[in-house]
Design an enzyme around this catalytic site. Sequence first.
Site, PDB file in Angstrom:
ATOM      1  N   LEU A  34      28.501  -3.214 118.180  1.00  0.00           N
ATOM      2  CA  LEU A  34      27.499  -3.600 118.828  1.00  0.00           C
ATOM      3  C   LEU A  34      27.674  -2.899 120.303  1.00  0.00           C
ATOM      4  O   LEU A  34      28.817  -2.965 120.888  1.00  0.00           O
ATOM      5  CB  LEU A  34      27.313  -5.041 118.992  1.00  0.00           C
ATOM      6  CG  LEU A  34      26.894  -5.709 117.568  1.00  0.00           C
ATOM      7  CD1 LEU A  34      26.589  -7.235 117.789  1.00  0.00           C
ATOM      8  CD2 LEU A  34      25.992  -5.151 116.847  1.00  0.00           C
ATOM      9  N   HIS A  38      22.000  -3.195 121.572  1.00  0.00           N
ATOM     10  CA  HIS A  38      21.738  -4.155 120.527  1.00  0.00           C
ATOM     11  C   HIS A  38      21.516  -5.472 121.202  1.00  0.00           C
ATOM     12  O   HIS A  38      20.657  -6.539 120.714  1.00  0.00           O
ATOM     13  CB  HIS A  38      23.072  -4.430 119.269  1.00  0.00           C
ATOM     14  CG  HIS A  38      23.218  -3.258 118.549  1.00  0.00           C
ATOM     15  ND1 HIS A  38      24.380  -2.342 118.837  1.00  0.00           N
ATOM     16  CD2 HIS A  38      22.448  -2.695 117.377  1.00  0.00           C
ATOM     17  CE1 HIS A  38      24.103  -1.314 117.890  1.00  0.00           C
ATOM     18  NE2 HIS A  38      23.000  -1.482 117.285  1.00  0.00           N
ATOM     19  N   ASP A 159      15.624   4.594 117.984  1.00  0.00           N
ATOM     20  CA  ASP A 159      15.087   4.989 116.439  1.00  0.00           C
ATOM     21  C   ASP A 159      13.548   4.987 116.364  1.00  0.00           C
ATOM     22  O   ASP A 159      13.232   4.009 115.559  1.00  0.00           O
ATOM     23  CB  ASP A 159      15.814   4.071 115.477  1.00  0.00           C
ATOM     24  CG  ASP A 159      17.410   4.322 115.748  1.00  0.00           C
ATOM     25  OD1 ASP A 159      18.243   5.234 115.642  1.00  0.00           O
ATOM     26  OD2 ASP A 159      18.005   3.280 116.102  1.00  0.00           O
TER      27      ASP A 159
END
Length: 315
Positions: A34, A38, A159
């Site tokens: 992480l 995140h 993303d």
Amino acid sequence: MSQLIKTPVELRQLRNVLFRNARTVGFVPTMGALHDGHLALVSLAKKQCDVVICSIFVNPAQFAPTEDLSRYPRTLDSDMSLLSSKSCDYVFVPSVEDMYPAGVVLDVSQQFGTFVEVKGLSHQMEGSIRPHFFRGVATVVSKLFNLIQPTHAYFGQKDAQQSVVVRSLIRDLCFPIELVVGETVRESDGLAMSSRNRYLEPKQREIAPLLYRALCAGQSVYQNAVEKGIQVHRDDILHASHSVISDGQKLLKEDKEADFVFDLEYLSIADPYYLKEVDVLDKNNSAIFSGALKVGKTRIIDNVGLGLRFAKYPQ
């Protein structure tokens, strides 16, 4: 401290309690290792939901046989500490056996069992480089949605194509889930935070922000055109970005200490809903401007919006 859950049975027991108490559940799926990106999603979920569940699962189905499954960083102890610091309520860390009861191999042609594909959104952009990838993502996300049954799911803008795929998945499979896309979290030099950034050697790390600078150069061309009230063609946007990449390649060749190369894998200017390439833009339409840069053996992906606010996009 975050509570660790390892099995689907434990998770179902917890979810039944949350159902009875009518609690909203925010879900943040991760593969671990992480970083602040995140953790920003966890913080966003904490603001919007009663309970936050984070998953940590390195999903074999989204790796090709030639990719980095075996060396992908696994840092559960530090991940648990970070999630506890952000008051994440539960962390689901399932085994491969629980997630893929029929087993899973990396060669798609040899796989057995149930897999999920999102047609029309998975073959372009990242899918052109990693044709197996979104099949694995769609499959594991469907499984996690079924197990956790969240009211809200949190994905990162970095993303962007994945968010488009998941949005279609939620709609088409009738998941009663609200998708929330969190803004990309960046290092001080603009590099989008990623678990794979730790693969970069010092000289490679210096080059890595080049993709973001190239995207920003193209974004500036778009913004200037919009401010003037005129249309802009994709070739003008791409030309500005390619110039930045070309200048970076020249500098790298002059650096006697650099023992690696970097390659621009693709640039895409795509409609944010159907991911079809856009030829002409103005103030009345928008696009995801994305790309991938391979620095040594490490892939860097990134994107910016052209007339697009990602926080509003899922609606």
